[in-house]
Enzyme design. Structure first.
Site, PDB file in Angstrom:
ATOM      1  N   GLU A  81       0.665  -1.232  -0.100  1.00  0.00           N
ATOM      2  CA  GLU A  81       0.007   0.013   0.162  1.00  0.00           C
ATOM      3  C   GLU A  81       0.824   1.431  -0.011  1.00  0.00           C
ATOM      4  O   GLU A  81       0.467   2.192  -0.004  1.00  0.00           O
ATOM      5  CB  GLU A  81      -0.952  -0.089   1.176  1.00  0.00           C
ATOM      6  CG  GLU A  81      -1.942  -1.150   0.959  1.00  0.00           C
ATOM      7  CD  GLU A  81      -3.028  -1.051   2.344  1.00  0.00           C
ATOM      8  OE1 GLU A  81      -2.723  -0.525   3.225  1.00  0.00           O
ATOM      9  OE2 GLU A  81      -4.260  -1.819   1.936  1.00  0.00           O
ATOM     10  N   GLU A 112       7.374 -21.976   7.867  1.00  0.00           N
ATOM     11  CA  GLU A 112       7.950 -20.955   8.890  1.00  0.00           C
ATOM     12  C   GLU A 112       8.943 -21.853   9.699  1.00  0.00           C
ATOM     13  O   GLU A 112       9.694 -21.031  10.442  1.00  0.00           O
ATOM     14  CB  GLU A 112       6.839 -20.907   9.651  1.00  0.00           C
ATOM     15  CG  GLU A 112       6.363 -21.949  10.639  1.00  0.00           C
ATOM     16  CD  GLU A 112       5.030 -21.319  11.660  1.00  0.00           C
ATOM     17  OE1 GLU A 112       5.150 -21.518  12.688  1.00  0.00           O
ATOM     18  OE2 GLU A 112       4.402 -20.473  11.068  1.00  0.00           O
TER      19      GLU A 112
END
Length: 270
Positions: A81, A112
């Site tokens: 953004e 992960e």
């Protein structure tokens, strides 16, 4: 300090399946109300990280977020953004998620748990000493994130972290750790809830404060935003009208000609 995963502790609410929709919503909302107060307590930790990011960006550096699952997705959201909001290059703020881009939508098994992969992922971006890497992990124990920060530290790259447990291994690894202690989740262990909200609020603070410090806002307006749709073009026109004495039509012409609110206003004022 004894490390306790408060994010994994049992919810203070029992028998959720017996609650009405109204009760569920009210109780979730009550828990959510505690999150901004927890963030407030972390402001003294957030400030030095933002200052470091701004200093590095002024030297030509970049910001990287690394995370897994929800934490990784939130980093990507914040990074993605920045270009449309502030008109900065796409490579200035980067989000990297364990498991690669396919993990944005679907979980990638065991991604992960690889302590070496984050550094490999960062090297693909030619990471260097002008950059800052912020590891995001609600638990503060994610090997992908901790391993990445350890390698950054070893290569003299500034590191920060955002986690939701006090005294976590991640906080002990980062040079600029941020801990937002939100406590047990409404649904036990569902750290996409309060912990995720806390991380989003902190990320908003980091990127917004950094962009303002770098001169990407004038007054309170996004004068460098990308004009990617009619709503934003209309907003840009009205920003120009608020800065200089021109009609809507003239402001539209200036915006179309110069491509940004800042350039249109600067040209008119010269």
């Amino acid at each position: 300090m004894t490390f306790t995963k408060t994010t994994e502790q049992s919810s203070k609410y029992e028998h959720l399946e017996k609650m009405s929709v109204s009760e569920l919503l009210a109780n979730i909302n009550n828990e959510d109300k505690t999150v901004p107060l927890a963030v407030e307590k972390a402001l003294p930790q957030i400030e030095p990280l933002v200052s470091e990011i701004v200093a590095k960006m002024k030297l030509g550096g970049r910001l990287f977020y690394i995370g897994a699952g929800t934490s990784g997705r939130l980093g990507i959201l914040d990074a993605s953004e920045c270009p449309p909001t502030y008109g900065v290059p796409a490579e200035l703020v980067n989000g990297i998620i364990a498991g690669g881009d396919k993990a944005i939508r679907k979980a990638v098994e065991n991604a992960e748990d690889d302590a070496n992969q984050a550094w490999i992922d960062l090297q693909e971006h030619n990471i260097n000493q002008n950059d800052v890497v912020v590891g995001i992990a609600a638990s503060g124990t994610t090997p992908y994130v901790i391993g990445g920060l350890k390698m950054c530290n070893a290569n003299n790259i500034a590191t920060g972290s955002i986690s939701c447990n006090a005294g976590s291994p991640l906080s002990q690894t980062a040079k600029f750790p941020i801990e937002v202690i939100v406590g047990p989740e409404f649904v036990t262990g569902s750290s996409r809830m309060k912990a995720g909200t806390a991380q989003k609020l902190v990320l908003n603070m980091i990127s917004t404060s950094a962009m303002i410090q770098l001169g990407k806002v004038k007054g309170n307006k996004m004068v460098d935003m990308q004009l990617s749709n009619s709503k934003l073009v209309d907003r840009g026109v009205k920003m120009i009208m608020a800065e200089i004495p021109v009609s809507y039509e003239k402001a539209s012409e200036l915006l179309e000609k110069y491509g940004s609110v800042r350039k249109a206003v600067d040209h008119f004022e010269k």
